[in-house]
Scaffold this motif. Structure first.
Motif, PDB file in Angstrom:
ATOM      1  N   GLY A  14       0.782  -1.227   0.000  1.00 17.78           N
ATOM      2  CA  GLY A  14       0.000   0.000   0.000  1.00 17.78           C
ATOM      3  C   GLY A  14       0.808   1.268   0.000  1.00 17.78           C
ATOM      4  N   THR A  15       2.146   1.172  -0.030  1.00 17.17           N
ATOM      5  CA  THR A  15       2.976   2.367  -0.087  1.00 17.17           C
ATOM      6  C   THR A  15       3.337   2.679  -1.534  1.00 17.17           C
ATOM      7  OG1 THR A  15       5.003   1.067   0.242  1.00 17.17           O
ATOM      8  CG2 THR A  15       3.924   1.960   2.202  1.00 17.17           C
ATOM      9  N   PRO A  16       3.570   3.953  -1.858  1.00 19.88           N
ATOM     10  CA  PRO A  16       3.903   4.300  -3.242  1.00 19.88           C
ATOM     11  C   PRO A  16       5.328   3.898  -3.581  1.00 19.88           C
ATOM     12  CG  PRO A  16       3.963   6.243  -1.848  1.00 19.88           C
ATOM     13  CD  PRO A  16       3.423   5.132  -0.992  1.00 19.88           C
ATOM     14  N   SER A  22       9.872   7.849  -4.213  1.00 21.06           N
ATOM     15  CA  SER A  22       9.875   9.152  -4.884  1.00 21.06           C
ATOM     16  C   SER A  22      11.284   9.602  -5.223  1.00 21.06           C
ATOM     17  CB  SER A  22       9.193  10.203  -4.002  1.00 21.06           C
ATOM     18  OG  SER A  22       9.886  10.369  -2.779  1.00 21.06           O
ATOM     19  N   SER A  49       0.973   1.228  -6.271  1.00 27.76           N
ATOM     20  CA  SER A  49       1.551   0.998  -4.947  1.00 27.76           C
ATOM     21  C   SER A  49       2.364  -0.288  -4.962  1.00 27.76           C
ATOM     22  CB  SER A  49       0.459   0.904  -3.877  1.00 27.76           C
ATOM     23  OG  SER A  49      -0.360  -0.237  -4.093  1.00 27.76           O
ATOM     24  N   SER A  94      -1.885   9.548  -8.681  1.00 29.05           N
ATOM     25  CA  SER A  94      -0.859   9.079  -7.740  1.00 29.05           C
ATOM     26  C   SER A  94      -1.479   8.314  -6.584  1.00 29.05           C
ATOM     27  CB  SER A  94      -0.062  10.270  -7.204  1.00 29.05           C
ATOM     28  OG  SER A  94      -0.918  11.188  -6.556  1.00 29.05           O
ATOM     29  N   SER A  95      -2.776   8.021  -6.649  1.00 31.18           N
ATOM     30  CA  SER A  95      -3.455   7.288  -5.593  1.00 31.18           C
ATOM     31  C   SER A  95      -2.854   5.896  -5.446  1.00 31.18           C
ATOM     32  CB  SER A  95      -4.947   7.168  -5.905  1.00 31.18           C
ATOM     33  OG  SER A  95      -5.581   6.249  -5.035  1.00 31.18           O
ATOM     34  N   THR A  96      -2.667   5.458  -4.198  1.00 30.50           N
ATOM     35  CA  THR A  96      -2.154   4.109  -3.988  1.00 30.50           C
ATOM     36  C   THR A  96      -3.168   3.038  -4.389  1.00 30.50           C
ATOM     37  OG1 THR A  96      -2.804   4.284  -1.659  1.00 30.50           O
ATOM     38  CG2 THR A  96      -0.504   4.767  -2.201  1.00 30.50           C
ATOM     39  N   SER A  97      -4.401   3.440  -4.684  1.00 36.13           N
ATOM     40  CA  SER A  97      -5.354   2.488  -5.257  1.00 36.13           C
ATOM     41  C   SER A  97      -4.966   2.143  -6.687  1.00 36.13           C
ATOM     42  CB  SER A  97      -6.766   3.076  -5.233  1.00 36.13           C
ATOM     43  OG  SER A  97      -7.208   3.294  -3.921  1.00 36.13           O
ATOM     44  N   ASP A 106       3.023  -4.019  -3.453  1.00 33.74           N
ATOM     45  CA  ASP A 106       2.058  -5.008  -2.968  1.00 33.74           C
ATOM     46  C   ASP A 106       2.524  -5.723  -1.706  1.00 33.74           C
ATOM     47  OD1 ASP A 106       3.972  -6.813  -3.846  1.00 33.74           O
ATOM     48  OD2 ASP A 106       2.646  -7.864  -5.248  1.00 33.74           O
ATOM     49  N   THR A 136       5.766  10.120 -10.558  1.00 35.76           N
ATOM     50  CA  THR A 136       4.436   9.623 -10.882  1.00 35.76           C
ATOM     51  C   THR A 136       3.704  10.666 -11.714  1.00 35.76           C
ATOM     52  OG1 THR A 136       4.343   8.341  -8.820  1.00 35.76           O
ATOM     53  CG2 THR A 136       2.255   8.788  -9.923  1.00 35.76           C
ATOM     54  N   LEU A 147       5.708  -3.970  -7.785  1.00 35.95           N
ATOM     55  CA  LEU A 147       4.939  -2.760  -8.044  1.00 35.95           C
ATOM     56  C   LEU A 147       3.639  -3.178  -8.695  1.00 35.95           C
ATOM     57  CD1 LEU A 147       4.808   0.404  -8.232  1.00 35.95           C
ATOM     58  CD2 LEU A 147       5.708   0.128 -10.559  1.00 35.95           C
TER      59      LEU A 147
END
Length: 469
Positions: A56-58, A61, A95, A89-92, A97, A66, A102
């Motif tokens: 759930g983390t991007p 950076s 992100s 850039s939403s983690t939905s 796994d 992104t 990724l």
């Protein structure tokens, strides 16, 4: 994934056959995620990311930008391809796994809007030294969806020439290497070169010079496969080669292109890498024979990327066209490091160009009144930074000048500091200019904004940094 609309007419017949074969394939279990392979003997690791991190983390950076929206600011709409999704850039949508991958997931809202994600490396200097071979590789599982439910899915792993950043209208001359493309859930990988002029030209744009084949063993959608591109400057003439699971399926020789086209594609500072999952657009539409995605398209099937790595043949120091990657600290980019101007997350009104300043690489140019650059996650730490320095140049005419300003968290916030600049003797005549700023701590989004009483360009920026004194 081209940056202009393509139609892929020559590949349509192959794709239709592959669609028919897809339904005959038996799915196998997805391989467990793997680390970046050990560097082979006789090679040097240039860069890698194996996407380890909490679920759930991007993505980092420090390594990835992104992209968001329906196109680059000032660039062609719908990313130049006709794709319909809104990148976020939403983690939905994008992100880690938690299992070393990724995950890029396309989603459809209740109102029918599609969202997905696209990331690109901050580094834009991937290029082999003379006499060496560059290998770009990713271990990837395409979205596990086929048939009508897959119409419009367009995953890609690719590279674009660095001069595209900040210009967005110089494609295909600056070059594009499509390492892995796929559409509509077909069991096939496409490898494509884009170059020259559009339409037509030596790379037959907008189609490009491409080839495709089914994934070895198990379907592209049902398992991880390794996709590799090699740029060989050791061979005479130079060669470009495409592989899936170590099996070569496409190549282009320097001898196939005229010297001017090859030089425009390879003579600049290098390439940046991209991973994305588009929905709809010219390529999937052409192979489907209709607009995509359709009502039958099923959202939620992710593109999984286990690792991306870049190696170069030979050992010892690896030359790069861009200065050292900006260091990071927990919480973001270190404000006290040398932050390269071209490593912004967003911009308005500027271009990126090759610099002759010490260290080479690129600078941001064509900056005029109202333009801005945005840098996310700049960490000032707990000791207040009180000075800003920037490496700048100006070839502006007499009487043309302006302010270089620093703002935090909003381009309309009050500046925390600025300095004035007039002509320095040329657009590549560089000097380092300091400015006092109000004490800053913590992590912020930093904006460089530019103000002038004249409409003409007045400054180029190569890098900047912050310090306590």
């Amino acid at each position: 994934m081209t940056t202009q609309i393509r139609h892929r007419r020559r590949l349509l017949a192959v794709a239709v056959v592959l669609v028919a074969l897809t339904g005959l394939l038996v799915k196998v279990a997805v391989s467990a995620s793997a680390s970046v392979p050990p560097t082979p003997s006789g090679w040097s690791l240039v860069w890698s990311d194996d996407f380890n991190g909490s679920a759930g983390t991007p993505p980092s950076s420090a390594e990835w930008i992104t992209d968001t929206g329906h196109g680059y600011p000032g660039g062609p709409g719908n990313w130049g391809t006709g794709e319909v999704q809104n990148y976020t850039s939403s983690t939905s949508n994008v992100s880690l796994d938690g299992s070393g991958n990724l995950r890029i997931t396309p989603l459809r809202s209740g109102s029918g809007e599609w969202t997905s994600a696209r990331v690109e490396t901050r580094r834009a200097d991937f290029k082999p030294a003379a006499g060496r071979v560059l290998r770009i590789e990713g271990r990837i599982q395409m979205p596990d969806v086929t048939g009508q439910a897959a119409l419009g899915y367009w995953p890609a792993f690719w590279a674009l020439g660095a001069p595209y950043r900040g210009n967005y209208w110089n494609w295909p001359g600056i070059g594009e290497f499509d390492i892995m493309e796929n559409v509509n859930g077909i069991n096939s990988v496409w490898g494509v070169l884009h170059c020259g002029v559009n339409p037509g030209g030596p790379c037959n744009e907008t189609t490009g010079l491409g080839a495709s084949r089914a994934c070895p063993g198990s379907a592209c959608q049902s398992a991880f496969h390794t996709y590799r591109f090699e740029w060989d400057r050791a061979a005479t003439p130079n060669q470009l080669r495409w592989y899936v699971d170590g099996q070569q399926f496409h190549s282009v020789s320097q001898g196939q292109l005229d010297a001017a086209t090859w030089d425009a594609m390879t003579g600049h500072g290098g390439y940046f890498l991209l991973l994305n999952l588009a929905m709809g657009g010219a390529f999937p539409n052409a192979l489907a024979g209709t607009g995509t995605p359709t009502a039958a398209t099923v959202p939620g099937h992710p593109l999984l990327v286990d690792y991306v790595a870049v190696w170069q043949s030979g050992t010892g120091p690896t030359p790069t066209a861009t200065p050292t990657v900006t260091p990071t600290v927990p919480g973001g980019v270190d404000a006290r490091s040398t932050i390269q101007a071209e490593r912004y997350q967003a911009q308005s009104g500027t271009i990126v160009e090759t610099t002759t300043d010490t260290g080479g690489g690129q600078n941001v140019g064509a900056i005029a009144n109202g333009d801005w650059l945005r840098y996310d996650g700049v960490n000032f730490g707990s000791e207040p930074a009180r000075q800003f320095k920037a490496r700048v140049a100006s070839g502006a005419a007499a009487g043309v000048s302006g302010l270089v300003q620093v703002r935090l968290d909003s381009p309309s916030a009050a500046p925390i500091g600025d300095f004035a600049l007039a002509g320095t003797g040329g657009w590549q005549s560089w000097r380092t200019v300091p400015a006092n700023i109000s004490g800053v701590t913590g992590t912020h989004t930093v904006y460089l904004t530019f103000s002038s009483g004249q409409p003409a360009d007045f400054v180029n920026v190569n890098w900047f940094t912050f310090s306590t004194t």
